[in-house]
Write a protein that holds these residues in place. Sequence first.
Motif, PDB file in Angstrom:
ATOM      1  N   MET A   1       0.848  -1.204   0.000  1.00 10.85           N
ATOM      2  CA  MET A   1       0.000   0.000   0.000  1.00 10.85           C
ATOM      3  C   MET A   1       0.872   1.239   0.000  1.00 10.85           C
ATOM      4  SD  MET A   1      -3.146  -0.393   2.577  1.00 10.85           S
ATOM      5  CE  MET A   1      -3.949  -1.921   2.921  1.00 10.85           C
ATOM      6  N   LYS A   2       0.325   2.345  -0.521  1.00 10.84           N
ATOM      7  CA  LYS A   2       1.002   3.630  -0.378  1.00 10.84           C
ATOM      8  C   LYS A   2      -0.039   4.752  -0.302  1.00 10.84           C
ATOM      9  CE  LYS A   2       2.323   3.507  -5.275  1.00 10.84           C
ATOM     10  NZ  LYS A   2       2.509   2.117  -5.608  1.00 10.84           N
ATOM     11  N   LEU A   3       0.383   5.840   0.346  1.00 13.07           N
ATOM     12  CA  LEU A   3      -0.494   6.994   0.454  1.00 13.07           C
ATOM     13  C   LEU A   3       0.089   8.109  -0.393  1.00 13.07           C
ATOM     14  CD1 LEU A   3      -3.015   8.106   2.060  1.00 13.07           C
ATOM     15  CD2 LEU A   3      -1.341   9.265   3.513  1.00 13.07           C
ATOM     16  N   TYR A   4      -0.669   8.531  -1.404  1.00 18.20           N
ATOM     17  CA  TYR A   4      -0.253   9.691  -2.174  1.00 18.20           C
ATOM     18  C   TYR A   4      -0.668  10.934  -1.387  1.00 18.20           C
ATOM     19  CZ  TYR A   4       0.259   6.438  -6.056  1.00 18.20           C
ATOM     20  OH  TYR A   4       0.635   5.383  -6.848  1.00 18.20           O
ATOM     21  N   GLY A   5       0.282  11.830  -1.150  1.00 13.85           N
ATOM     22  CA  GLY A   5      -0.065  13.022  -0.392  1.00 13.85           C
ATOM     23  C   GLY A   5       1.120  13.933  -0.237  1.00 13.85           C
ATOM     24  N   ALA A   6       0.978  14.876   0.698  1.00 12.22           N
ATOM     25  CA  ALA A   6       2.032  15.866   0.937  1.00 12.22           C
ATOM     26  C   ALA A   6       2.155  16.073   2.437  1.00 12.22           C
ATOM     27  CB  ALA A   6       1.665  17.173   0.253  1.00 12.22           C
ATOM     28  N   ALA A   7       3.409  16.190   2.910  1.00 16.19           N
ATOM     29  CA  ALA A   7       3.637  16.303   4.355  1.00 16.19           C
ATOM     30  C   ALA A   7       2.967  17.543   4.948  1.00 16.19           C
ATOM     31  CB  ALA A   7       5.139  16.337   4.638  1.00 16.19           C
ATOM     32  N   LEU A   8       2.859  18.621   4.156  1.00 13.67           N
ATOM     33  CA  LEU A   8       2.289  19.860   4.695  1.00 13.67           C
ATOM     34  C   LEU A   8       0.769  19.809   4.840  1.00 13.67           C
ATOM     35  CD1 LEU A   8       2.749  22.751   5.595  1.00 13.67           C
ATOM     36  CD2 LEU A   8       2.821  23.470   3.214  1.00 13.67           C
ATOM     37  N   SER A   9       0.135  18.871   4.164  1.00 11.07           N
ATOM     38  CA  SER A   9      -1.327  18.850   4.144  1.00 11.07           C
ATOM     39  C   SER A   9      -1.905  18.278   5.437  1.00 11.07           C
ATOM     40  CB  SER A   9      -1.800  17.987   2.966  1.00 11.07           C
ATOM     41  OG  SER A   9      -3.127  17.568   3.174  1.00 11.07           O
ATOM     42  N   PRO A  10      -2.820  19.021   6.089  1.00 12.14           N
ATOM     43  CA  PRO A  10      -3.447  18.471   7.299  1.00 12.14           C
ATOM     44  C   PRO A  10      -4.285  17.223   7.002  1.00 12.14           C
ATOM     45  CG  PRO A  10      -4.505  20.529   6.635  1.00 12.14           C
ATOM     46  CD  PRO A  10      -3.314  20.363   5.744  1.00 12.14           C
ATOM     47  N   TYR A  11      -4.752  17.104   5.739  1.00 10.42           N
ATOM     48  CA  TYR A  11      -5.539  15.921   5.368  1.00 10.42           C
ATOM     49  C   TYR A  11      -4.627  14.692   5.274  1.00 10.42           C
ATOM     50  CZ  TYR A  11      -9.016  19.447   4.018  1.00 10.42           C
ATOM     51  OH  TYR A  11      -9.905  20.502   4.013  1.00 10.42           O
TER      52      TYR A  11
ATOM     53  N   LYS B   1      -7.182  15.784  -5.834  1.00  6.77           N
ATOM     54  CA  LYS B   1      -6.803  16.166  -4.468  1.00  6.77           C
ATOM     55  C   LYS B   1      -6.096  15.013  -3.771  1.00  6.77           C
ATOM     56  CE  LYS B   1     -10.659  19.366  -3.658  1.00  6.77           C
ATOM     57  NZ  LYS B   1     -10.005  20.648  -3.401  1.00  6.77           N
ATOM     58  N   THR B   2      -5.228  15.380  -2.841  1.00  4.86           N
ATOM     59  CA  THR B   2      -4.599  14.385  -1.975  1.00  4.86           C
ATOM     60  C   THR B   2      -5.165  14.545  -0.565  1.00  4.86           C
ATOM     61  OG1 THR B   2      -2.793  15.947  -1.557  1.00  4.86           O
ATOM     62  CG2 THR B   2      -2.419  14.266  -3.257  1.00  4.86           C
ATOM     63  N   PRO B   3      -5.162  13.469   0.241  1.00  4.46           N
ATOM     64  CA  PRO B   3      -4.514  12.182   0.029  1.00  4.46           C
ATOM     65  C   PRO B   3      -5.376  11.187  -0.764  1.00  4.46           C
ATOM     66  CG  PRO B   3      -5.502  12.235   2.213  1.00  4.46           C
ATOM     67  CD  PRO B   3      -5.740  13.588   1.601  1.00  4.46           C
ATOM     68  N   VAL B   4      -4.666  10.189  -1.322  1.00  4.90           N
ATOM     69  CA  VAL B   4      -5.295   9.033  -1.971  1.00  4.90           C
ATOM     70  C   VAL B   4      -4.556   7.802  -1.471  1.00  4.90           C
ATOM     71  CG1 VAL B   4      -5.613   7.815  -4.164  1.00  4.90           C
ATOM     72  CG2 VAL B   4      -5.993  10.282  -4.053  1.00  4.90           C
ATOM     73  N   LEU B   5      -5.304   6.797  -1.044  1.00  5.28           N
ATOM     74  CA  LEU B   5      -4.665   5.551  -0.604  1.00  5.28           C
ATOM     75  C   LEU B   5      -4.756   4.525  -1.729  1.00  5.28           C
ATOM     76  CD1 LEU B   5      -3.384   3.977   1.849  1.00  5.28           C
ATOM     77  CD2 LEU B   5      -5.684   3.050   2.235  1.00  5.28           C
ATOM     78  N   ASP B   6      -3.574   4.014  -2.114  1.00  2.98           N
ATOM     79  CA  ASP B   6      -3.541   2.865  -3.022  1.00  2.98           C
ATOM     80  C   ASP B   6      -3.430   1.643  -2.121  1.00  2.98           C
ATOM     81  OD1 ASP B   6      -2.841   0.742  -4.605  1.00  2.98           O
ATOM     82  OD2 ASP B   6      -1.484   1.870  -5.892  1.00  2.98           O
ATOM     83  N   ALA B   7      -4.559   0.952  -1.962  1.00  4.46           N
ATOM     84  CA  ALA B   7      -4.624  -0.181  -1.034  1.00  4.46           C
ATOM     85  C   ALA B   7      -4.482  -1.469  -1.826  1.00  4.46           C
ATOM     86  CB  ALA B   7      -5.934  -0.148  -0.254  1.00  4.46           C
ATOM     87  N   ASP B   8      -3.276  -1.699  -2.329  1.00  7.53           N
ATOM     88  CA  ASP B   8      -3.000  -2.896  -3.132  1.00  7.53           C
ATOM     89  C   ASP B   8      -4.020  -3.040  -4.259  1.00  7.53           C
ATOM     90  OD1 ASP B   8      -0.808  -3.513  -1.582  1.00  7.53           O
ATOM     91  OD2 ASP B   8      -2.009  -4.637  -0.145  1.00  7.53           O
ATOM     92  N   GLY B   9      -4.211  -1.954  -5.011  1.00  6.47           N
ATOM     93  CA  GLY B   9      -5.114  -2.027  -6.165  1.00  6.47           C
ATOM     94  C   GLY B   9      -6.417  -1.301  -5.917  1.00  6.47           C
ATOM     95  N   ALA B  10      -6.969  -1.356  -4.707  1.00  7.18           N
ATOM     96  CA  ALA B  10      -8.192  -0.592  -4.417  1.00  7.18           C
ATOM     97  C   ALA B  10      -7.776   0.853  -4.159  1.00  7.18           C
ATOM     98  CB  ALA B  10      -8.892  -1.161  -3.192  1.00  7.18           C
ATOM     99  N   VAL B  11      -8.510   1.776  -4.778  1.00  6.57           N
ATOM    100  CA  VAL B  11      -8.171   3.189  -4.599  1.00  6.57           C
ATOM    101  C   VAL B  11      -9.195   3.809  -3.651  1.00  6.57           C
ATOM    102  CG1 VAL B  11      -7.926   5.405  -5.774  1.00  6.57           C
ATOM    103  CG2 VAL B  11      -7.166   3.307  -6.895  1.00  6.57           C
ATOM    104  N   VAL B  12      -8.713   4.436  -2.584  1.00  3.43           N
ATOM    105  CA  VAL B  12      -9.616   5.068  -1.619  1.00  3.43           C
ATOM    106  C   VAL B  12      -9.262   6.553  -1.555  1.00  3.43           C
ATOM    107  CG1 VAL B  12     -10.591   4.940   0.697  1.00  3.43           C
ATOM    108  CG2 VAL B  12      -9.542   2.895  -0.306  1.00  3.43           C
ATOM    109  N   ILE B  13     -10.265   7.407  -1.766  1.00  2.00           N
ATOM    110  CA  ILE B  13     -10.028   8.860  -1.747  1.00  2.00           C
ATOM    111  C   ILE B  13     -10.790   9.485  -0.576  1.00  2.00           C
ATOM    112  CG2 ILE B  13      -9.663   8.926  -4.241  1.00  2.00           C
ATOM    113  CD1 ILE B  13     -12.442  10.240  -4.536  1.00  2.00           C
TER     114      ILE B  13
END
Length: 213
Positions: free
Chosen positions: A1-11, A48-60
Amino acid sequence: MKLYGAALSPYSARVMLAIRAKGLEIPLVDPPGGQKSAAFLALNPMGKTPVLDADGAVVIESAVICEFLEDAFPDPALLPAQPAARAAQRTVARLLDLYVLPPLLSLMAQTGDSTINAARLDKLTRGLDALEAVVSRTPLPAPAPTTLSLADCALAPTLLFLERFLPRYSQEDLLAKRPALAALWTAYASHPLVTPVAREMERALEAFGQRRG
Ligand SMILES: N[C@@H](CCC(=O)N[C@@H](CS)C(=O)NCC(=O)O)C(=O)O
């Protein structure tokens, strides 16, 4: 899994806190090709970020990602068992998402137009008043050093923004007038899970400031 995002974002920080509170190892990575690239828009049509790539399932959407993690990795639980206590947690998160974070983030993108900035500050003040009333009426349990609730995960980065970053843009000390929120920030500021995320956000803010010159 990976989380697409940015460290500065509170989300993104909210989701990273939930990941760490659950003892998971999911890296925070940059969106492929940038947030508005075709590759990233295929993951989140809002760009928009964050987006979770959960081993193929995409969760926004950060709130949904946190609830997904809670469902997928129930131990340790970041929500209490009783329905009323669960509703109280979700109310905090929803007030933040609807009435606090949007005006807070727009205030930080100052327009130079004092009327617009005053209207944003007014919206933020009303959102914070509602939040203060709700956490005074139904106090959140103090987090143990090894964990955080989902409400804590959402609140801590927001309060960090209010306490550390907003003073660069506004003279108002918004926490001083709200003792329940101020007490929560005092608890989070030294929490072992929050301090590294806060440091990452501060480093990202410094880098952002330097890029802007
Ligand atoms: N409701 C969304 C908000 C996410 C959001 O606004 N993220 C910001 C980063 S702080 C973003 O991606 N902004 C870029 C844009 O809106 O184009 C969530 O909870 O995930």
